[in-house]
Design a protein around this motif. Structure first.
Motif, PDB file in Angstrom:
ATOM      1  N   SER A  25     -29.463  41.990 -23.572  1.00 33.36           N
ATOM      2  CA  SER A  25     -28.098  41.948 -24.115  1.00 33.36           C
ATOM      3  C   SER A  25     -27.058  41.855 -23.003  1.00 33.36           C
ATOM      4  N   GLY A  26     -27.412  42.233 -21.795  1.00 27.63           N
ATOM      5  CA  GLY A  26     -26.461  42.138 -20.680  1.00 27.63           C
ATOM      6  C   GLY A  26     -26.051  40.700 -20.419  1.00 27.63           C
ATOM      7  N   ALA A  27     -26.995  39.769 -20.527  1.00 22.99           N
ATOM      8  CA  ALA A  27     -26.676  38.350 -20.319  1.00 22.99           C
ATOM      9  C   ALA A  27     -25.736  37.853 -21.409  1.00 22.99           C
ATOM     10  N   VAL A  28     -25.963  38.277 -22.638  1.00 23.24           N
ATOM     11  CA  VAL A  28     -25.095  37.862 -23.742  1.00 23.24           C
ATOM     12  C   VAL A  28     -23.690  38.419 -23.536  1.00 23.24           C
ATOM     13  N   HIS A  29     -23.602  39.678 -23.133  1.00 24.35           N
ATOM     14  CA  HIS A  29     -22.294  40.282 -22.889  1.00 24.35           C
ATOM     15  C   HIS A  29     -21.581  39.598 -21.726  1.00 24.35           C
ATOM     16  N   ALA A  30     -22.304  39.266 -20.678  1.00 26.69           N
ATOM     17  CA  ALA A  30     -21.695  38.586 -19.525  1.00 26.69           C
ATOM     18  C   ALA A  30     -21.177  37.209 -19.921  1.00 26.69           C
ATOM     19  N   LEU A  31     -21.958  36.477 -20.705  1.00 22.01           N
ATOM     20  CA  LEU A  31     -21.499  35.153 -21.163  1.00 22.01           C
ATOM     21  C   LEU A  31     -20.279  35.270 -22.075  1.00 22.01           C
ATOM     22  N   THR A  32     -20.283  36.253 -22.954  1.00 21.44           N
ATOM     23  CA  THR A  32     -19.136  36.459 -23.847  1.00 21.44           C
ATOM     24  C   THR A  32     -17.896  36.824 -23.045  1.00 21.44           C
ATOM     25  N   LEU A  33     -18.050  37.716 -22.091  1.00 25.34           N
ATOM     26  CA  LEU A  33     -16.922  38.115 -21.257  1.00 25.34           C
ATOM     27  C   LEU A  33     -16.391  36.932 -20.449  1.00 25.34           C
ATOM     28  N   THR A  34     -17.282  36.114 -19.917  1.00 22.95           N
ATOM     29  CA  THR A  34     -16.872  34.932 -19.166  1.00 22.95           C
ATOM     30  C   THR A  34     -16.101  33.967 -20.060  1.00 22.95           C
ATOM     31  N   LEU A  35     -16.567  33.763 -21.275  1.00 26.80           N
ATOM     32  CA  LEU A  35     -15.884  32.873 -22.214  1.00 26.80           C
ATOM     33  C   LEU A  35     -14.502  33.410 -22.569  1.00 26.80           C
ATOM     34  N   VAL A  36     -14.396  34.695 -22.841  1.00 22.63           N
ATOM     35  CA  VAL A  36     -13.107  35.297 -23.189  1.00 22.63           C
ATOM     36  C   VAL A  36     -12.130  35.181 -22.013  1.00 22.63           C
ATOM     37  N   LEU A  37     -12.602  35.476 -20.811  1.00 22.97           N
ATOM     38  CA  LEU A  37     -11.732  35.362 -19.636  1.00 22.97           C
ATOM     39  C   LEU A  37     -11.312  33.915 -19.389  1.00 22.97           C
ATOM     40  N   GLY A  38     -12.200  32.961 -19.641  1.00 27.54           N
ATOM     41  CA  GLY A  38     -11.851  31.556 -19.497  1.00 27.54           C
ATOM     42  C   GLY A  38     -10.772  31.136 -20.475  1.00 27.54           C
ATOM     43  N   VAL A  39     -10.884  31.586 -21.723  1.00 28.39           N
ATOM     44  CA  VAL A  39      -9.868  31.264 -22.732  1.00 28.39           C
ATOM     45  C   VAL A  39      -8.535  31.897 -22.362  1.00 28.39           C
ATOM     46  N   LEU A  40      -8.560  33.139 -21.897  1.00 32.64           N
ATOM     47  CA  LEU A  40      -7.314  33.798 -21.484  1.00 32.64           C
ATOM     48  C   LEU A  40      -6.671  33.084 -20.297  1.00 32.64           C
ATOM     49  N   LEU A  41      -7.472  32.669 -19.328  1.00 37.18           N
ATOM     50  CA  LEU A  41      -6.945  31.942 -18.175  1.00 37.18           C
ATOM     51  C   LEU A  41      -6.325  30.620 -18.607  1.00 37.18           C
ATOM     52  N   LEU A  42      -6.989  29.910 -19.495  1.00 35.26           N
ATOM     53  CA  LEU A  42      -6.453  28.641 -19.997  1.00 35.26           C
ATOM     54  C   LEU A  42      -5.134  28.869 -20.733  1.00 35.26           C
ATOM     55  N   THR A  43      -5.048  29.926 -21.519  1.00 33.46           N
ATOM     56  CA  THR A  43      -3.814  30.242 -22.240  1.00 33.46           C
ATOM     57  C   THR A  43      -2.679  30.540 -21.273  1.00 33.46           C
ATOM     58  N   VAL A  44      -2.952  31.318 -20.237  1.00 30.21           N
ATOM     59  CA  VAL A  44      -1.928  31.642 -19.246  1.00 30.21           C
ATOM     60  C   VAL A  44      -1.465  30.377 -18.516  1.00 30.21           C
ATOM     61  N   LEU A  45      -2.402  29.504 -18.182  1.00 31.89           N
ATOM     62  CA  LEU A  45      -2.032  28.260 -17.505  1.00 31.89           C
ATOM     63  C   LEU A  45      -1.180  27.360 -18.393  1.00 31.89           C
ATOM     64  N   LEU A  46      -1.509  27.274 -19.681  1.00 31.83           N
ATOM     65  CA  LEU A  46      -0.717  26.457 -20.589  1.00 31.83           C
ATOM     66  C   LEU A  46       0.680  27.043 -20.793  1.00 31.83           C
ATOM     67  N   LEU A  47       0.770  28.358 -20.890  1.00 30.55           N
ATOM     68  CA  LEU A  47       2.091  28.994 -21.003  1.00 30.55           C
ATOM     69  C   LEU A  47       2.910  28.769 -19.737  1.00 30.55           C
ATOM     70  N   GLY A  48       2.257  28.813 -18.595  1.00 24.43           N
ATOM     71  CA  GLY A  48       2.950  28.529 -17.340  1.00 24.43           C
ATOM     72  C   GLY A  48       3.463  27.105 -17.291  1.00 24.43           C
ATOM     73  N   GLN A  49       2.652  26.167 -17.775  1.00 22.24           N
ATOM     74  CA  GLN A  49       3.072  24.764 -17.804  1.00 22.24           C
ATOM     75  C   GLN A  49       4.287  24.595 -18.719  1.00 22.24           C
ATOM     76  N   ALA A  50       4.273  25.242 -19.869  1.00 21.88           N
ATOM     77  CA  ALA A  50       5.414  25.164 -20.788  1.00 21.88           C
ATOM     78  C   ALA A  50       6.660  25.792 -20.163  1.00 21.88           C
ATOM     79  N   GLY A  51       6.485  26.905 -19.458  1.00 23.01           N
ATOM     80  CA  GLY A  51       7.616  27.550 -18.801  1.00 23.01           C
ATOM     81  C   GLY A  51       8.224  26.688 -17.712  1.00 23.01           C
ATOM     82  N   ILE A  52       7.383  26.016 -16.945  1.00 19.37           N
ATOM     83  CA  ILE A  52       7.878  25.134 -15.891  1.00 19.37           C
ATOM     84  C   ILE A  52       8.641  23.967 -16.498  1.00 19.37           C
ATOM     85  N   ALA A  53       8.127  23.385 -17.578  1.00 17.71           N
ATOM     86  CA  ALA A  53       8.817  22.269 -18.225  1.00 17.71           C
ATOM     87  C   ALA A  53      10.165  22.711 -18.795  1.00 17.71           C
ATOM     88  N   THR A  54      10.220  23.902 -19.367  1.00 16.72           N
ATOM     89  CA  THR A  54      11.480  24.421 -19.901  1.00 16.72           C
ATOM     90  C   THR A  54      12.481  24.657 -18.776  1.00 16.72           C
TER      91      THR A  54
END
Length: 141
Positions: A25-54
């Motif tokens: 289960s450790g591998a499953v948890h690590a993959l899930t955590l990696t996916l969640v962190l990737g989605v959060l990073l992508l969200t922060v980058l997109l918000l940053g892009q919108a802020g720069i354009a504004t």
């Protein structure tokens, strides 16, 4: 005659109660955590892009309004809205609206847009709004 060894008995099946139900289960948890962190990073980058354009749209609107107000007051030769359009374009924006405010026609209202790219393009462009003109008289002594 030699005795034959007794056949080996198969190991009893393991149950979750044995404590081994979490194996792997450790591998499953690590993959899930990696996916969640990737989605959060992508969200922060997109918000940053919108802020720069504004920010870019607001900066272009401010500079375009100031240049148009100088032209409207006669400090610079030319058409106020033409000047605003050129300044907005030079700053990576598109002039959406330019209006000289009555009655003096020396105050200029400007609205600019900057297109968002990628997945943010569905949200529409970032907008900037500005008003510029001469300083008002204070009416002091």
């Amino acid at each position: 005659m030699a005795e034959r060894p007794a056949p080996a008995r198969p190991a009893p099946p393991r149950h979750a109660a044995d404590g081994d139900g979490d194996r792997g289960s450790g591998a499953v948890h690590a993959l899930t955590l990696t996916l969640v962190l990737g989605v959060l990073l992508l969200t922060v980058l997109l918000l940053g892009q919108a802020g720069i354009a504004t920010h870019r749209a607001g900066k272009a609107a401010d500079l375009a309004a100031l240049a148009a107000a100088d032209t409207a007051r006669g400090l610079v030769a030319g058409d106020p809205c033409g000047t605003a359009e050129r300044v907005a374009r030079d700053n990576g924006a598109r002039l959406e609206r330019c209006e000289l405010v009555e009655p003096e026609r020396v105050v200029v209202d400007v609205r600019t847009t900057v297109a968002l790219g990628g997945p943010l393009s569905r949200l529409g462009p970032a907008r900037g709004v500005a008003r510029a003109g001469p300083p008002e008289a204070t009416g002091g002594p």
